[in-house]
Design a protein around this motif. Sequence first.
Motif, PDB file in Angstrom:
ATOM      1  N   CYS B  10       4.657  -5.220   4.173  1.00 57.54           N
ATOM      2  CA  CYS B  10       3.698  -5.431   3.072  1.00 57.54           C
ATOM      3  C   CYS B  10       2.325  -5.821   3.640  1.00 57.54           C
ATOM      4  O   CYS B  10       1.292  -5.300   3.216  1.00 57.54           O
ATOM      5  N   GLN B  12       1.242  -5.208   6.600  1.00 55.91           N
ATOM      6  CA  GLN B  12       0.663  -4.043   7.298  1.00 55.91           C
ATOM      7  C   GLN B  12       0.005  -3.090   6.307  1.00 55.91           C
ATOM      8  O   GLN B  12      -1.081  -2.560   6.566  1.00 55.91           O
ATOM      9  N   LEU B  13       0.685  -2.892   5.168  1.00 55.45           N
ATOM     10  CA  LEU B  13       0.133  -1.974   4.160  1.00 55.45           C
ATOM     11  C   LEU B  13      -1.218  -2.490   3.651  1.00 55.45           C
ATOM     12  O   LEU B  13      -2.166  -1.722   3.465  1.00 55.45           O
ATOM     13  N   GLU B  14      -1.260  -3.805   3.416  1.00 57.02           N
ATOM     14  CA  GLU B  14      -2.530  -4.389   2.966  1.00 57.02           C
ATOM     15  C   GLU B  14      -3.610  -4.188   4.029  1.00 57.02           C
ATOM     16  O   GLU B  14      -4.750  -3.831   3.728  1.00 57.02           O
ATOM     17  N   ASN B  15      -3.181  -4.423   5.253  1.00 58.47           N
ATOM     18  CA  ASN B  15      -4.124  -4.294   6.372  1.00 58.47           C
ATOM     19  C   ASN B  15      -4.639  -2.855   6.455  1.00 58.47           C
ATOM     20  O   ASN B  15      -5.842  -2.627   6.632  1.00 58.47           O
ATOM     21  N   ILE B  16      -3.699  -1.900   6.292  1.00 54.20           N
ATOM     22  CA  ILE B  16      -4.084  -0.485   6.365  1.00 54.20           C
ATOM     23  C   ILE B  16      -5.076  -0.159   5.252  1.00 54.20           C
ATOM     24  O   ILE B  16      -6.070   0.540   5.473  1.00 54.20           O
ATOM     25  N   ALA B  17      -4.788  -0.698   4.067  1.00 48.85           N
ATOM     26  CA  ALA B  17      -5.698  -0.429   2.948  1.00 48.85           C
ATOM     27  C   ALA B  17      -7.108  -0.913   3.283  1.00 48.85           C
ATOM     28  O   ALA B  17      -8.095  -0.219   3.045  1.00 48.85           O
ATOM     29  N   LEU B  19      -8.306  -1.383   6.293  1.00 45.10           N
ATOM     30  CA  LEU B  19      -8.869  -0.570   7.378  1.00 45.10           C
ATOM     31  C   LEU B  19      -9.326   0.800   6.866  1.00 45.10           C
ATOM     32  O   LEU B  19     -10.327   1.336   7.332  1.00 45.10           O
ATOM     33  N   GLU B  20      -8.546   1.336   5.912  1.00 47.18           N
ATOM     34  CA  GLU B  20      -8.941   2.638   5.341  1.00 47.18           C
ATOM     35  C   GLU B  20     -10.318   2.512   4.678  1.00 47.18           C
ATOM     36  O   GLU B  20     -11.165   3.380   4.811  1.00 47.18           O
ATOM     37  N   ALA B  22     -12.501   0.286   5.395  1.00 50.65           N
ATOM     38  CA  ALA B  22     -13.488   0.092   6.461  1.00 50.65           C
ATOM     39  C   ALA B  22     -13.826   1.436   7.108  1.00 50.65           C
ATOM     40  O   ALA B  22     -14.992   1.708   7.405  1.00 50.65           O
TER      41      ALA B  22
END
Lengths: 1035, 226
Positions: B10, B12-17, B19-20, B22
């Motif tokens: 979860c 990681q998904l937030e982090n990816i969001a 980063l996306e 960004a």
Amino acid sequence: MRSTNFMGYRCWEPERISEVINREAVSVGIADFLATHTPFNRIAYLHAPQAISDTSERALLEEMLQGAAKDKHAFMVLQGIPGTGKSHLIRWLKESYEAQSPENEKVFLIERAQCNLRSTLQQIIQSGIFDPVTMREQLKKLEGASTELSKEGLKDSILNNLQVATLEVSLPEGEKPKSSRIRNNIKRFLLDDNIREELKKQGGPIERIMRFLSTGYRAGVASDELPGFEARDFDFDRILREKITRGGGYAEVKELADSLNLKPELRDELARYLNRLLNYAIGRTTLLSAEDLKQMFYDLRRQLRLQKRQLTLFIEDITAFTGIDTGLVDVLATQHTGENNRDFCRLISVIGITDSYFKDRFPDNMKERITHHLTLNNSQSTILESDFLKNPEATAQLTARYLNAMRLKQTALKAWSKDGVYPERLPNGCANCSYSSTCHPAFGAVETEFGPVGLYPFNKEAIWTMYQRLGENGQSSRTPRTFLNSVLYYVLQSHGVKIEMNQFPPPAKDMGSDFTPPSFPAGKNLHSRTISMQCKDEEIAKRVESLILFWGNRTVDTIQSNGQRLVGNLPEAVFQAFKLPFIEGEIGSGPRPFPPPPPPPPKFSIFDDIKNWENGQKLHNYEDLAKFLSTLIRSFIDWEAHSINSVQLNNRFRGFRSVVFEDQTGVRGSDYLLFDRSRETAEVLYALAEFNTGDKSYQEGVYGGYLATLSIWLNKHEQRIVEFVKQPGKDLTEPLPLPKLLLLDCLLLESLNERLRPERHSAQDLFLDIIKGCKSNEGQIQVLPQDMAHSPTWSSLVKSVKSGEATCYKHLREVLNRAQGDTGTVIFLDAATALDILTDFKQSGWALPSITEVKSNINVWSDGSKVYQALHLHFERAIEEERVRTQEWLTKVGVLLGGNTPQEVFRAIAEMLDKMNQHREPYSGKFDEGKRNLRGTELETIRRDLEAIQAAPNKEQLALRLSAATQTMKNGQVYSQYLEDFYKLVCDKEQQLANRITKLQLEANAGQLDVVVEREYSALEQALKSVVAVKETLK
Amino acid sequence: MIVAASKNVCDQLENIAKLEVAKSQIKDLEATLDALRQLKTYVSQLIQFYQLIQDRISESDRSSLEIQFDQILQDISFSHKSFADQRRQVKAIEQAKDRAKKLEERLNESWKRYFKTQTNPHFELLDLVQSLPEVREQKVGLNQLRAQLMQFRDALPRNPIQRANFDETLQHLANRLDNLNFSPEVKTFLSKVRSGTATLAELNNEVLEWCQQGERAKGFFIKFGN
């Protein structure tokens, strides 16, 4: 008619498959090609000189012919994604046009020719289109180019010429690279050894271009592959970047390589830039430029004009000219009118172009010079799809024509081809097939100009299902080519011969490599199990399932239609054709046929026969007499007093076979009770014959005498008869009393049948449960897959007792039945005996006494002892293994839960799945079970129940708890499998996401731009404040 | 095990969001940075110019310029705040740049005013005397000095050296003119002669004596007035 034997029939020769279906339309023989040609009736016109109402191929042909007659120039572009049938249509147009065009028309087809430029050039050289006398120079140039392409070192030549192109080619402003990184560094970049090796590596851009250019690369390029650079070619790995850094090369190379690593859009820009230079590089490499080719064809047109001839060119794929294609396009677009062009002949051309070529390579200034712009793509679809096979009917039409061609010999099609190619005269493989009356109604047939053509071994549903499932894996598009190659060719070539071996269809998962098998729809998931249960053999069950999934409606629902039963919408004939059982499906079986009537009774003459036998002759009426004597024996001996039950009695005195007389005429079996010839026995037989056949008006004395004779005789022989009845067979001894044997069998079978409960452990409870089990007549154990509910030993035990189980249940009640009084009609169960047996068994700690298997031909003994033997050998081990399995389950689940409660775990699962949904992260739909149907509380209960099994104090409790826990264990398996799968999903996701994060961090935090911007803001603000602060101070 | 791992997923998904987002903002960031760097260079120059001339210009000019610097600072501060939510700030920065351009115009005007006040008396005197016989020989040199000074009129001094150069040239011109030793009465007379308003009444003894020195008398003619 042979229609009744329509089974395992193959109506095509295997070698015809590859003759009829070939990857390239132009590689198929003309007869096969025309026989399989399915008319294109929906060609979309993106641009035309006038409104087009008829969009069929015939209308297009007519348009060309009329254009030729009116001496009108035409430049037709046929666009479509690879595999939509462009080549097919172009070849059909060429064949049809050539047959109908005027004599002075020179018609020429340039094939894709193994997809390499050298073959294309050789094709032109060898075609004779360039006259060797008058156009010697042009031919020499083409031959020179062809030779250059065969030389060693072509890869380096291309790279060198690309580097030269960066210096010499002056691109229009809009086509130059915007990035200064590319502009400033490209020269050194293309000279760097590491970069050159990377670009030349197997599968790299230079190797792809080589494949396209040179025949030395046999594979050519795939038909959907444009030779050239792609952005991914410049996505260099870390090792290469380090090599460049450490190698001490030019700073420009490092700078560009680093920028390419950080900026995907830069890779794209570089690929586009180099592709723009590619034509120049290829032209320089082959010494044949686009301008050269243009001049050659101009010369050709002038030459033809002088000869008063016209030219029509069909080009299967313009990609085959990459490098010199712009020159060719220029020729095709040039008209024969106008001041400068009057010495050219008229030219009509049709060229095949892929979407990507048209978008990326076709010169913009030429697009408006296309006279007819056509496409075969499906404009309605969201995925890359051909418009040709848009519904099941169209797909079946195409299939029928190919199947028909495969069913026919090539000679027959060649004869048809020579005869004028009349569609209605095309031979029909089904016309003389005697199975067609069965085959067509079962598998379906398609109406064609030449009659109905059967779809066997497919049906419309199977074809459509396979086609629709193409591309589900994201690897292939849905086009006629993929249909022909991945469905028709693959299935027939891989599995066609299995029809005769009764192995067709194969299991659904093996059916195709490019399409995925369908599954049972929601609500019908259990139909797979229904098939397994209704098929005796697992392999057969898989084939039936495949049939239902592809050919049928993906259910085993049984319906009646037009007087015949359909399962999964398929009639019996379909199952029969593949020698598969016509399963009952989801409703009960129909009425069974009545047994045949018994044969008429034999005639006999009995009294003389008995007298003669007594006097030393043969006994002829031994059958009737044996029956009479058997009846006497059965009726007059007090069997209960000898602990013999009706089952034993019935089995030992079945009919008359068990009673044999000395010197009887008929044959005797191996196991019988022999009565010697004697005066007493003869008198008994007289008496029995008299009772059974006489007028029965006996005098009292005679009747009493007969009875006395019988009584004395029975008394004399009773012990021998009783011993015979007690025996399970000849020379066999009773291993255990039959009631005990059957009762213990049934008790343990009840345990295996999951009907015992730990709280019902008294002898009375167990007896009642056993009798209930007998009554419910459910003597069938479901053999579950090993990995689902039980240990291997348990499952194998269940299998080994299955055949004898029904016998045990059936006869247990009979052996315990006792007649009440003398009526013989009212019976009761001898519970006392049963309870004694069960009490003893409980006291022994559920220890089964050892016996040897009884090889009797009496079912109750053979089956009962076989079951007993199996239980004796394996039951204890089976329940111990089950205990171990439950322990393993508890351990595994404990590890998966990792110290959290099940509720916490399922909450975390639901949260993660919600999060994945929210972030549109894909996962298998099976994991939604964790939200819908699986509950932490239920898992908690399962865990408690299985822990109770671990705590079972003795064998009896272990067996009873296991019997009661089967469903729990099944559920447990579902939970543990789910958790295990989910954990795997989580681990995989963690890894994937970590990789993505790393990549994204590189991409998103390139140079920490946000920090830099912040710094710039602060610096600027600071500078301004220094001025403003002075003002404030002054104030 | 599962709880910790799924929580990590979860996160990681937030982090990816993030980063996306960004990643998608890279272009915006690049544009903002580009605009900001240009503005910074520009504003730095303006500040430098301002600092070079601030003690030469009038109080009102100084005040007006500093108000404008303040407005640019306000614009930038606002843009800086908005940057947290909206990474593309090109428009806001362009607005600040427009303001900076206006500020540059004001700076130039202020300088011109200062230039005029400093040079005008000398240039006027030079115009009066350059026709006199004794000045004729120095005329070229004096006009060169004027020309050098005129170059500073249209371009602000870019650095202290340029400013010192200006000062020195001005001083040089002033010294050369002072060396001619004209009394105030003579200067008044010459001024009236140049404007065509001088009468015989202006010829007092001092002036007359000055006119008759050397060959000056030949340089004057008498005409009837209108």
